[in-house]
Write a protein that holds these residues in place. Structure first.
Motif, mmCIF file in Angstrom:
data_model
loop_
_atom_site.group_PDB
_atom_site.id
_atom_site.type_symbol
_atom_site.label_atom_id
_atom_site.label_comp_id
_atom_site.label_asym_id
_atom_site.label_seq_id
_atom_site.Cartn_x
_atom_site.Cartn_y
_atom_site.Cartn_z
ATOM 1 N N GLU A 169 0.832 -1.197 0.000
ATOM 2 C CA GLU A 169 0.000 0.000 0.000
ATOM 3 C C GLU A 169 0.874 1.258 0.000
ATOM 4 N N TYR A 170 0.517 2.179 -0.879
ATOM 5 C CA TYR A 170 1.250 3.429 -1.024
ATOM 6 C C TYR A 170 0.282 4.603 -1.054
ATOM 7 N N LEU A 171 0.769 5.739 -0.577
ATOM 8 C CA LEU A 171 0.066 7.000 -0.735
ATOM 9 C C LEU A 171 0.702 7.744 -1.901
ATOM 10 N N VAL A 172 -0.117 8.166 -2.847
ATOM 11 C CA VAL A 172 0.344 8.898 -4.022
ATOM 12 C C VAL A 172 0.084 10.385 -3.794
ATOM 13 N N ARG A 173 1.122 11.182 -3.840
ATOM 14 C CA ARG A 173 1.005 12.633 -3.672
ATOM 15 C C ARG A 173 1.235 13.293 -5.026
ATOM 16 N N HIS A 174 0.173 13.871 -5.588
ATOM 17 C CA HIS A 174 0.219 14.508 -6.906
ATOM 18 C C HIS A 174 0.049 16.008 -6.700
ATOM 19 N N GLU A 175 0.844 16.814 -7.417
ATOM 20 C CA GLU A 175 0.930 18.233 -7.044
ATOM 21 C C GLU A 175 1.245 19.142 -8.231
ATOM 22 N N ILE A 176 0.637 20.319 -8.178
ATOM 23 C CA ILE A 176 1.044 21.453 -9.025
ATOM 24 C C ILE A 176 1.515 22.567 -8.101
ATOM 25 N N ILE A 177 2.590 23.244 -8.498
ATOM 26 C CA ILE A 177 3.004 24.470 -7.825
ATOM 27 C C ILE A 177 2.696 25.640 -8.753
ATOM 28 N N ALA A 178 1.826 26.535 -8.306
ATOM 29 C CA ALA A 178 1.526 27.752 -9.072
ATOM 30 C C ALA A 178 2.572 28.802 -8.712
ATOM 31 N N LEU A 179 3.260 29.327 -9.708
ATOM 32 C CA LEU A 179 4.436 30.157 -9.468
ATOM 33 C C LEU A 179 4.157 31.651 -9.369
ATOM 34 N N SER A 180 2.936 32.081 -9.544
ATOM 35 C CA SER A 180 2.643 33.508 -9.677
ATOM 36 C C SER A 180 3.034 34.341 -8.459
ATOM 37 N N ALA A 181 2.985 33.746 -7.254
ATOM 38 C CA ALA A 181 3.317 34.505 -6.040
ATOM 39 C C ALA A 181 4.633 34.061 -5.407
ATOM 40 N N CYS A 182 5.407 33.248 -6.093
ATOM 41 C CA CYS A 182 6.608 32.642 -5.497
ATOM 42 C C CYS A 182 7.785 33.597 -5.371
ATOM 43 N N SER A 183 7.640 34.836 -5.829
ATOM 44 C CA SER A 183 8.733 35.807 -5.705
ATOM 45 C C SER A 183 8.905 36.291 -4.270
ATOM 46 N N VAL A 184 7.901 36.029 -3.430
ATOM 47 C CA VAL A 184 7.954 36.416 -2.015
ATOM 48 C C VAL A 184 8.133 35.152 -1.177
ATOM 49 N N VAL A 185 9.132 35.143 -0.279
ATOM 50 C CA VAL A 185 9.393 33.971 0.552
ATOM 51 C C VAL A 185 8.146 33.625 1.375
ATOM 52 N N GLY A 186 7.751 32.355 1.302
ATOM 53 C CA GLY A 186 6.606 31.898 2.081
ATOM 54 C C GLY A 186 5.261 32.134 1.432
ATOM 55 N N LYS A 187 5.236 32.583 0.189
ATOM 56 C CA LYS A 187 3.962 32.866 -0.481
ATOM 57 C C LYS A 187 3.703 31.975 -1.695
ATOM 58 N N TRP A 230 10.888 32.040 -6.728
ATOM 59 C CA TRP A 230 10.969 32.218 -8.179
ATOM 60 C C TRP A 230 10.128 33.421 -8.594
ATOM 61 N N ASN A 231 10.706 34.282 -9.397
ATOM 62 C CA ASN A 231 10.006 35.486 -9.847
ATOM 63 C C ASN A 231 9.637 35.344 -11.320
ATOM 64 N N THR A 232 8.362 35.168 -11.577
ATOM 65 C CA THR A 232 7.910 34.965 -12.963
ATOM 66 C C THR A 232 8.081 36.218 -13.817
ATOM 67 N N ASN A 233 8.251 37.375 -13.177
ATOM 68 C CA ASN A 233 8.378 38.630 -13.929
ATOM 69 C C ASN A 233 9.810 38.933 -14.336
ATOM 70 N N THR A 234 10.779 38.356 -13.634
ATOM 71 C CA THR A 234 12.171 38.701 -13.918
ATOM 72 C C THR A 234 13.031 37.519 -14.338
ATOM 73 N N GLN A 235 12.564 36.287 -14.103
ATOM 74 C CA GLN A 235 13.366 35.108 -14.434
ATOM 75 C C GLN A 235 12.805 34.389 -15.652
ATOM 76 N N LEU A 236 13.704 33.889 -16.481
ATOM 77 C CA LEU A 236 13.293 33.211 -17.706
ATOM 78 C C LEU A 236 12.829 31.783 -17.396
ATOM 79 N N PRO A 237 11.706 31.359 -17.951
ATOM 80 C CA PRO A 237 11.223 29.998 -17.720
ATOM 81 C C PRO A 237 12.267 28.926 -18.030
ATOM 82 N N ALA A 238 13.091 29.157 -19.058
ATOM 83 C CA ALA A 238 14.100 28.171 -19.450
ATOM 84 C C ALA A 238 15.145 27.952 -18.362
ATOM 85 N N ASN A 239 15.245 28.893 -17.411
ATOM 86 C CA ASN A 239 16.217 28.772 -16.322
ATOM 87 C C ASN A 239 15.614 28.137 -15.064
ATOM 88 N N TYR A 240 14.389 27.694 -15.152
ATOM 89 C CA TYR A 240 13.732 27.140 -13.964
ATOM 90 C C TYR A 240 14.424 25.855 -13.509
#
Length: 250
Positions: A169-187, A230-240
């Motif tokens: 038996e396993y627990l499956v953890r499936h996730e999306i991280i939305a990056l729009s507010a990630c430029s602020v620590v803890g948000k 991660w700052n979606t306004n200043t960092q290039l997606p290719a550098n993620y």
């Protein structure tokens, strides 16, 4: 180009009440299981209808913001599911895919799937206290974000269960991280959900997952590591840079 433009339009035009997303169903070993939120206006107090643990808290289906809270493990109120003390699980053969059917998702970001061996079983295992999670799937940005692939695939995501893991038996953890507010620590915004499965042997050799692949949740991400801060306004997606533990492989 048309698909990307359409997705951008969707992201900007969908009303805020529907600005979040969740897994409405999943398919494993050809059987379909209802997700915790099969409808657009769910009852967050309802019992889990299937093998998917509860998510969300009145009145919304996310996101989880506090990385130090146990909510980051499987979402809000994600208690183990059992029937009269017996784990409720869906069988899946190692080496085959789980398909996660989302109701949609209107933000850009990476996607992940983790597994944790349920000890002693998924009917009691919370996944919040032990170093038991290992990453089996991840996608960030190549020519487009993982969430764009999700959209292009009709809001369906496919994850292969490693053929070499031990049955049980396993627990499956499936996730999306939305990056729009990630430029602020803890948000940064996390959208995890957990699903209880019973992995059946593939017929091939198995191996234990070594400790260097294992993490805890909470604790699997640092608020300041690349890919979380991660700052979606200043960092290039290719550098993620993909955050978290290294990807498990057989």
């Amino acid at each position: 180009m048309l698909l990307v433009s359409s997705f951008i339009f969707l992201t900007l035009s969908v009303p805020s009440a529907f600005g979040h997303g969740h897994v409405k169903s999943l398919i494993l070993n050809s059987a379909t299981y209802t997700g915790y939120l099969p409808v657009a206006t769910p009852d967050f107090n309802a019992d889990a209808p299937s093998i998917s643990r509860k998510i969300g808290a009145v009145p919304v289906d996310g996101p989880v913001i506090n990385q130090t809270s146990t909510d980051i493990t499987c979402n809000f109120n994600a208690v183990p599911i059992n029937d009269a003390g017996v784990s409720r699980t869906g069988p899946i053969t190692a080496g085959t895919n789980i398909s996660f059917h989302w109701n949609g998702f209107t933000h850009s970001g990476p996607m992940f799937t983790y597994l944790a061996k349920c000890t002693p079983d998924c009917g009691s295992f919370t996944g919040t206290t032990t170093k038991s999670w290992f990453k089996i799937d991840q996608r960030g940005y190549d020519t487009k974000w993982a969430t764009q692939y999700l959209f292009d695939q009709g809001n369906v995501w496919y994850t292969k269960i490693p053929e070499c893991i031990e049955p049980g038996e396993y627990l499956v953890r499936h996730e999306i991280i939305a990056l729009s507010a990630c430029s602020v620590v803890g948000k940064c915004q996390f959208y995890p959900s957990c699903h209880q499965v019973k992995v059946l042997a593939s017929g091939k050799a198995t191996k234990a997952v070594s400790s260097d692949y294992l993490v805890t949740f909470p604790g699997g991400y640092s608020p300041t590591e690349p890919g979380i801060l991660w700052n979606t306004n200043t960092q290039l997606p290719a550098n993620y840079v993909m955050p978290g533990v290294k990807l498990f492989t057989c």
